[in-house]
Design a protein around this motif. Structure first.
Motif, PDB file in Angstrom:
ATOM      1  N   MET A 143       0.982 -31.790 -27.146  1.00  0.00           N
ATOM      2  CA  MET A 143      -0.037 -30.701 -27.263  1.00  0.00           C
ATOM      3  C   MET A 143       0.954 -29.379 -27.179  1.00  0.00           C
ATOM      4  SD  MET A 143      -3.327 -31.781 -25.253  1.00  0.00           S
ATOM      5  CE  MET A 143      -4.531 -30.732 -25.853  1.00  0.00           C
ATOM      6  N   SER A 144       0.418 -28.331 -27.969  1.00  0.00           N
ATOM      7  CA  SER A 144       1.010 -27.127 -27.517  1.00  0.00           C
ATOM      8  C   SER A 144      -0.006 -26.043 -26.896  1.00  0.00           C
ATOM      9  CB  SER A 144       1.514 -26.692 -28.958  1.00  0.00           C
ATOM     10  OG  SER A 144       2.775 -27.342 -29.429  1.00  0.00           O
ATOM     11  N   GLY A 171      -4.771 -21.031 -21.126  1.00  0.00           N
ATOM     12  CA  GLY A 171      -5.007 -20.687 -22.345  1.00  0.00           C
ATOM     13  C   GLY A 171      -5.546 -22.020 -23.016  1.00  0.00           C
ATOM     14  N   GLU A 172      -5.594 -21.730 -24.390  1.00  0.00           N
ATOM     15  CA  GLU A 172      -6.127 -22.898 -25.355  1.00  0.00           C
ATOM     16  C   GLU A 172      -4.913 -23.419 -25.549  1.00  0.00           C
ATOM     17  OE1 GLU A 172      -9.148 -23.591 -26.026  1.00  0.00           O
ATOM     18  OE2 GLU A 172      -9.813 -22.011 -24.888  1.00  0.00           O
ATOM     19  N   THR A 202       0.287 -31.708 -16.875  1.00  0.00           N
ATOM     20  CA  THR A 202       1.068 -31.279 -15.794  1.00  0.00           C
ATOM     21  C   THR A 202       1.079 -29.855 -15.703  1.00  0.00           C
ATOM     22  OG1 THR A 202       3.163 -31.617 -17.095  1.00  0.00           O
ATOM     23  CG2 THR A 202       2.404 -33.367 -15.657  1.00  0.00           C
ATOM     24  N   VAL A 203       0.884 -29.397 -16.888  1.00  0.00           N
ATOM     25  CA  VAL A 203       0.894 -27.707 -17.017  1.00  0.00           C
ATOM     26  C   VAL A 203      -0.679 -27.369 -16.912  1.00  0.00           C
ATOM     27  CG1 VAL A 203       1.373 -25.886 -18.577  1.00  0.00           C
ATOM     28  CG2 VAL A 203       2.532 -28.031 -19.011  1.00  0.00           C
ATOM     29  N   PHE A 204      -1.544 -27.468 -17.751  1.00  0.00           N
ATOM     30  CA  PHE A 204      -2.874 -26.776 -17.634  1.00  0.00           C
ATOM     31  C   PHE A 204      -3.734 -27.471 -16.624  1.00  0.00           C
ATOM     32  CE2 PHE A 204      -3.676 -29.462 -21.753  1.00  0.00           C
ATOM     33  CZ  PHE A 204      -4.509 -30.312 -21.236  1.00  0.00           C
ATOM     34  N   GLU A 205      -3.456 -28.627 -16.094  1.00  0.00           N
ATOM     35  CA  GLU A 205      -4.369 -29.458 -14.934  1.00  0.00           C
ATOM     36  C   GLU A 205      -3.769 -29.135 -13.689  1.00  0.00           C
ATOM     37  OE1 GLU A 205      -6.675 -33.379 -13.998  1.00  0.00           O
ATOM     38  OE2 GLU A 205      -5.914 -33.248 -16.053  1.00  0.00           O
ATOM     39  N   VAL A 257       3.204 -17.515 -18.890  1.00  0.00           N
ATOM     40  CA  VAL A 257       2.801 -18.252 -17.905  1.00  0.00           C
ATOM     41  C   VAL A 257       1.334 -18.513 -18.000  1.00  0.00           C
ATOM     42  CG1 VAL A 257       2.828 -18.751 -15.393  1.00  0.00           C
ATOM     43  CG2 VAL A 257       4.993 -18.261 -16.371  1.00  0.00           C
ATOM     44  N   GLU A 258       0.545 -17.563 -17.793  1.00  0.00           N
ATOM     45  CA  GLU A 258      -0.909 -17.458 -17.802  1.00  0.00           C
ATOM     46  C   GLU A 258      -1.433 -18.152 -19.061  1.00  0.00           C
ATOM     47  OE1 GLU A 258      -4.607 -16.482 -16.722  1.00  0.00           O
ATOM     48  OE2 GLU A 258      -2.980 -16.520 -15.610  1.00  0.00           O
TER      49      GLU A 258
END
Length: 458
Positions: free
Chosen positions: A149-150, A169-170, A376-379, A163-164
């Motif tokens: 995913m990107s 973000g989506e 690991t990034v968005f969660e 970073v935000e």
């Protein structure tokens, strides 16, 4: 046996003679050794007959050391000894699995052998296919459902906004990379009947692709965590004869190291590789302590693009730059990452993103434009993408993270996603499935039963 297939008859017979249901734990490359070892160990402790089916891809003293380090070398009963290009390896796996299954059917016709592959190695894609074609039986898949995913990359000029965008973000599916790993995990799913998802997101990917979460009330895609956490616990406090700080004393003399581990095919493309190396050089020149780990593919790229001599000269002249080969023992990697001496791992490894979710002392910075561990990034927010756009961007992004306490603290304090005792959970699940068929037809999926008869295709 014909060809280059090696069967260790005594090891195989001990397991095959021990019961009517036998696990064949498939290993291929270095990550398999430590992520599959907990499954082998749990099966051994539960009394489930189990042998290791090794493709033989990683066989030298350094890359292959994990089999011995994690105590599963003596369980290797079959070695496919595959070599060569992706096409050659694919053909060899098919041919040698065909030979192996003929041998098993001849000597143990009433025993069910269930292979369990792992992750996104080439073996994870090809062994299920080869086994399915040879036997009309599916396999089990540890660490299933890895899909790239990107985030929305609308702007990368401002590190804070970048970073935000990643954390809040989506995101969307982007399975282009890593190649061939994204292909392998995707096609491996088609040959698997039980898919062990590390997190709920992986199960959602599989269900979106049409794989049923359960059939006739029986679960097919359990969320079990990731066996890498078991591997970390196995080696976190390992009794090492020689510390990594004995081998490289400068790692203890200086702190806040950035360890660089790059090897993916896409990152060896000229522009991307230049961005990574120039970014690393920029960090060294800015005074950051950097350990650049040279893998085989990395060495070839450094030579091809004229960077190897430059890095050797940098290592000679700068105390804050350590240029090493691949560290042989995985326990040394964990020793360093948990020591407090390492600030960050700048990597394109999938497994390292998982490991550094579990290890709090060091943070993960991923040199990719997408990731197959997006949770690991968005969660968890224990990881950030640092895509190799150009050298200046790489340097600026890593500097921003290093110098922004709130970002560092967020990454180091994020929740652990991958559970514990995962090998044991997997084995317990499979024990309950020993009497189940490892293949189903459409009529099985919709609840119609027919008389079962073995046959060969006309």
């Amino acid at each position: 046996m014909p060809g280059d297939l090696t069967i260790y008859d005594d090891r195989l017979a001990r397991q095959m003679d021990a019961g009517e249901f036998v696990l064949a734990v498939v290993t291929a490359t270095k990550p398999d050794f430590y992520k599959q070892a907990p499954v082998v160990t749990a099966a051994r402790e539960a009394g489930v007959p189990t042998f290791v089916l090794h493709t033989g891809q990683h066989y030298d003293d350094v890359l292959g050391h994990g089999l011995a380090e994690y105590g599963i070398e003596d369980r290797v009963a079959v070695d496919l000894s595959i070599r060569g290009s992706l096409s050659e390896k694919t053909a060899q796996v098919h041919r040698r699995i065909d030979e192996l299954t003929d041998h098993l059917a001849e000597k143990w016709p009433d025993t069910t052998v269930l292979p369990i592959v792992h992750g996104d190695t080439h073996a994870a894609g090809i062994v299920p296919q080869a086994w399915l074609f040879a036997t009309n039986q599916a396999v089990a898949h540890n660490e299933a459902g890895l899909r790239g995913m990107s985030p929305d990359f609308e702007s990368h000029a401002d590190p804070e906004a970048f970073v935000e965008a990643q954390w809040n973000g989506e995101w969307s599916i982007n399975r282009a990379e890593p190649f061939p790993e994204q292909y392998d995990t995707f096609v491996g799913s088609a040959g698997s009947i039980y898919q062990f998802a590390p997190v709920e997101l992986n199960r959602e990917h599989l269900q979106n692709e049409g794989y049923p979460a359960e059939v006739d009330g029986q679960e097919r895609i359990p969320v079990v965590g990731n066996s890498v956490v078991d591997a970390i616990e196995m080696k976190r406090d390992a009794d090492l004869e020689e510390s990594i700080f004995d081998i490289y004393p400068v790692l203890e003399e200086r702190d806040d190291w950035i360890r660089v581990d790059i090897h993916r095919r896409a990152n060896l493309l000229p522009d991307r590789f230049e961005a990574i190396v120039e970014g690393v050089i920029g960090l060294v020149e800015a005074g950051y302590n950097v350990n650049f780990v040279e893998l085989t593919a990395t060495e070839q790229a450094l030579k091809e693009y004229g960077y190897r001599e430059k890095l050797l000269e940098l290592a000679e002249n700068r105390e804050n730059f350590l240029f090493t080969g691949l560290w042989k023992k995985h326990a040394h990697v964990y020793e360093f990452l948990t020591s407090g001496q390492c600030f960050a791992e700048f990597t394109d490894s999938g497994s390292m993103q998982e490991e550094l979710n579990y290890i709090d002392e060091a943070i993960c910075l991923t040199a990719r434009f997408n990731t197959d561990r997006p949770e690991t990034v968005f969660e968890a927010k224990t990881n950030l993408l640092v895509p190799p756009i150009d050298g200046e961007f790489v340097t600026d992004m890593i500097e921003y993270v290093a110098e922004t306490d709130t970002v560092r603290e967020e990454i180091q304090t994020g929740p652990n996603l991958y559970g514990g005792d995962v090998g044991e959970t997997i084995v317990e699940f499979l024990q309950e499935k020993r009497a189940e068929s490892t293949f189903d037809w459409a009529h099985d999926r919709v609840g119609f039963s027919t008389s079962e008869q073995d046959f060969e295709y006309l």
